[in-house]
Scaffold this motif. Structure first.
Motif, mmCIF file in Angstrom:
data_model
loop_
_atom_site.group_PDB
_atom_site.id
_atom_site.type_symbol
_atom_site.label_atom_id
_atom_site.label_comp_id
_atom_site.label_asym_id
_atom_site.label_seq_id
_atom_site.Cartn_x
_atom_site.Cartn_y
_atom_site.Cartn_z
ATOM 1 N N GLY A 37 8.238 4.066 5.092
ATOM 2 C CA GLY A 37 8.106 3.768 6.522
ATOM 3 C C GLY A 37 6.853 4.317 7.171
ATOM 4 N N SER A 38 5.749 4.317 6.463
ATOM 5 C CA SER A 38 4.497 4.842 7.029
ATOM 6 C C SER A 38 4.018 4.005 8.209
ATOM 7 N N THR A 39 3.471 4.710 9.208
ATOM 8 C CA THR A 39 2.874 4.033 10.360
ATOM 9 C C THR A 39 1.375 4.326 10.436
ATOM 10 N N ASP A 40 0.853 5.004 9.413
ATOM 11 C CA ASP A 40 -0.580 5.301 9.361
ATOM 12 C C ASP A 40 -1.237 4.458 8.261
ATOM 13 N N LYS A 41 -2.307 4.935 7.663
ATOM 14 C CA LYS A 41 -3.057 4.168 6.671
ATOM 15 C C LYS A 41 -2.665 4.491 5.229
ATOM 16 N N THR A 42 -1.483 5.058 5.035
ATOM 17 C CA THR A 42 -1.073 5.457 3.686
ATOM 18 C C THR A 42 -1.166 4.297 2.697
ATOM 19 N N LYS A 43 -0.550 3.183 3.019
ATOM 20 C CA LYS A 43 -0.526 2.047 2.084
ATOM 21 C C LYS A 43 -1.913 1.450 1.888
ATOM 22 N N GLU A 44 -2.690 1.388 2.946
ATOM 23 C CA GLU A 44 -4.045 0.841 2.851
ATOM 24 C C GLU A 44 -4.906 1.686 1.907
ATOM 25 N N LEU A 45 -4.808 2.981 2.021
ATOM 26 C CA LEU A 45 -5.587 3.881 1.164
ATOM 27 C C LEU A 45 -5.069 3.858 -0.272
ATOM 28 N N ALA A 46 -3.741 3.799 -0.420
ATOM 29 C CA ALA A 46 -3.148 3.777 -1.760
ATOM 30 C C ALA A 46 -3.546 2.519 -2.528
ATOM 31 N N ALA A 47 -3.786 1.440 -1.797
ATOM 32 C CA ALA A 47 -4.137 0.165 -2.437
ATOM 33 C C ALA A 47 -5.460 0.232 -3.193
ATOM 34 N N LYS A 48 -6.250 1.272 -2.945
ATOM 35 C CA LYS A 48 -7.485 1.457 -3.701
ATOM 36 C C LYS A 48 -7.199 1.844 -5.149
ATOM 37 N N TYR A 49 -5.986 2.349 -5.386
ATOM 38 C CA TYR A 49 -5.662 2.905 -6.700
ATOM 39 C C TYR A 49 -4.548 2.159 -7.425
ATOM 40 N N THR A 50 -3.767 1.378 -6.695
ATOM 41 C CA THR A 50 -2.673 0.652 -7.329
ATOM 42 C C THR A 50 -2.267 -0.557 -6.494
ATOM 43 N N ASP A 51 -1.796 -1.584 -7.176
ATOM 44 C CA ASP A 51 -1.232 -2.735 -6.469
ATOM 45 C C ASP A 51 0.288 -2.725 -6.556
ATOM 46 N N LYS A 52 0.839 -1.646 -7.104
ATOM 47 C CA LYS A 52 2.295 -1.512 -7.236
ATOM 48 C C LYS A 52 2.829 -0.674 -6.072
ATOM 49 N N ILE A 53 2.807 -1.248 -4.886
ATOM 50 C CA ILE A 53 3.260 -0.562 -3.671
ATOM 51 C C ILE A 53 4.479 -1.303 -3.142
#
Length: 350
Positions: A37-53
Motif C-alpha cells: 500500500g505504498s503512497t510514495d515512489k517505492t514501486k517506481e524505484l523498485a522497478a529499476k531492479y525488478t519487474d516482479k512487483i
C-alpha cells in the motif's frame, strides 16, 4: 543463472528501497517485491531492479504478506530480506553448496548486523532467511517465524550471507509509534497463543522501545516463567534484556536473581557484561571485575564491544573508583580509540 528468489515486502520505503535492491541485485537472483500500500515512489524505484512487483492488500498480518511473496517466486530456494537491510557480503560458491537436496529440510541462518540508535557498535544476530519453499511457511501476524510444513522442529545451518540492518535508527517519535503498533499486534497474537514465551519476549522489546520499562519487565518476567530453552536465541536475548531493564528501574537486588541461570549463559559476553554491571550496582566491585575479565574471552557475543572495549572500560572505572589509578589507566589505554576511555586518559594527562 537465477537459482533462487529474493522476497521482500514493502510500504513507503522510497528512502531505502534502492539501497536494498541495488545490493540484492549483486546476488544475480530473481527479486520479488510485494507492496502493501505504498503512497510514495517505492514501486517506481523498485522497478529499476525488478519487474516482479505485486500488490497485496494489508491485513495486519506479516506472515500473510510473506507467504504471498513466496507464492510468487519462480524458484524453490528463497532468501527473505527487509527493506531496511542491505547485503554486505556473500559467498556464492558456498551458498550454491547449501542449495543441495540434502539441505531441503534445513533453514539457512544469515548474519545480521544491527545498528542501534545512538550506539557506536552493532549488535549481531543470526536470522532464519534462506530455505526451500516446498517445506516451509511463515506463521505469526508480527515478528513472523519460519515453520516446517510438517510441524517438525526446524534444523538450522549458517549460510554465507551478511546483511546490515538499520531499522532501529530513527527518531524517538517514529520508534515509539512503531513500538506501539507492534505491541498492539503482539497482544492480538497473544490471544491465540497465550502461553507463547516468544510473544512475551517481543512484547517486552516493544514496551521498552515505547519507553515503558515497567511494562517491559512484566512481559519479560512472564516470558521467562515458561522456562524457555536457554539455547534458543530469543531466550538469551530476553534474559539479558530483563536484567538490563531491572537496572534501568534501579531494582539492583532483583537483578541478582540472574545468577541463578549463570551456567546457562556464561559463554555469552553480553550476559557476562550484564552481570558485571549488576555487581557494580550491588557494591561488589571485585565480582564485577571477574565477570568483565571473563567477557574478554567469551565464546559468543552479540554486541561488537562486549568482548573488547565495554568490559575493559568498566574495569578501568572500577579501579578508578578504588583509587588504583595505575591499573585504571592501563585498562583505559587498552581500549584503543574508544572515546570515553580517551577522555579518561586525558584527565590524567595521558
Amino acid at each position: 543463472m537465477n537459482p533462487f528468489s529474493i522476497c521482500l515486502i514493502a510500504k513507503n520505503e522510497e528512502k531505502r528501497i534502492e539501497r536494498c535492491l541495488s545490493a540484492a541485485s549483486k546476488l544475480n537472483a530473481e527479486i520479488i517485491l510485494i507492496d502493501t500500500g505504498s503512497t510514495d515512489k517505492t514501486k517506481e524505484l523498485a522497478a529499476k531492479y525488478t519487474d516482479k512487483i505485486y500488490d497485496f492488500e494489508w491485513c495486519n498480518d506479516f506472515s500473510a504478506a510473506r507467504n504471498f511473496s513466496i507464492s510468487k517466486a519462480t524458484y524453490d530456494w528463497i532468501l527473505v530480506l527487509d527493506c531496511d537491510e542491505y547485503v554486505e557480503s556473500f559467498d556464492m560458491e558456498k551458498l550454491y553448496e547449501f542449495m543441495n537436496p540434502i539441505f531441503h529440510h534445513y533453514v539457512g541462518l544469515i548474519l545480521r548486523r544491527n545498528q542501534m540508535n545512538n550506539a557506536d557498535t552493532c549488535m549481531d544476530d543470526w536470522v532464519e532467511r534462506f530455505f526451500y519453499k516446498k517445506y516451509f511457511h511463515y506463521e505469526g501476524i508480527i515478528h513472523e517465524q519460519v515453520r516446517d510444513n510438517r510441524g517438525c522442529a526446524i534444523e538450522r545451518c549458517e549460510v554465507p550471507i551478511t546483511v546490515y540492518h538499520d531499522g532501529y535508527v530513527d527518531t524517538p517519535e517514529n520508534l515509539k509509534k512503531k513500538a506501539i503498533r507492534n505491541e498492539a499486534l503482539l497482544l492480538k497474537a497473544l490471544e491465540a497463543e497465550p502461553n507463547n514465551p516468544y510473544i512475551y519476549h517481543q512484547l517486552g522489546q516493544a514496551a521498552s522501545l515505547a519507553g515503558s520499562p515497567e511494562r517491559a519487565v512484566e512481559y519479560y518476567e512472564k516470558g521467562l516463567s515458561y522456562n524457555p530453552d536457554p539455547q534458543l536465541y530469543y531466550a538469551q536475548l530476553m534474559t539479558v534484556a530483563y536484567g538490563e531493564t531491572l537496572l534501568t528501574l534501579h531494582r539492583y537486588q532483583d537483578a541478582l536473581q540472574l545468577t541463578e541461570v549463570y551456567s546457562s549463559y556464561e559463554h555469552i559476553a553480553d550476559y557476562l557484561c550484564l552481570m558485571g554491571l549488576i555487581y557494580i550496582r550491588n557494591n561488589e566491585p571485585l565480582k564485577a571485575i571477574l565477570e568483565f575479565l571473563k567477557a574478554l574471552s567469551a565464546k559468543e557475543h552479540w554486541r561488537e564491544d562486549t568482548t573488547n572495549t565495554f568490559p575493559r572500560y568498566h574495569i578501568g572505572l572500577i579501579y578508578e573508583a578504588m583509587g588504583n589509578i595505575k591499573n585504571a589507566c592501563a585498562f583505559f589505554l587498552s581500549c584503543g580509540e574508544y572515546e570515553p576511555a580517551k577522555k579518561k586518559l586525558k584527565q590524567y594527562g595521558l
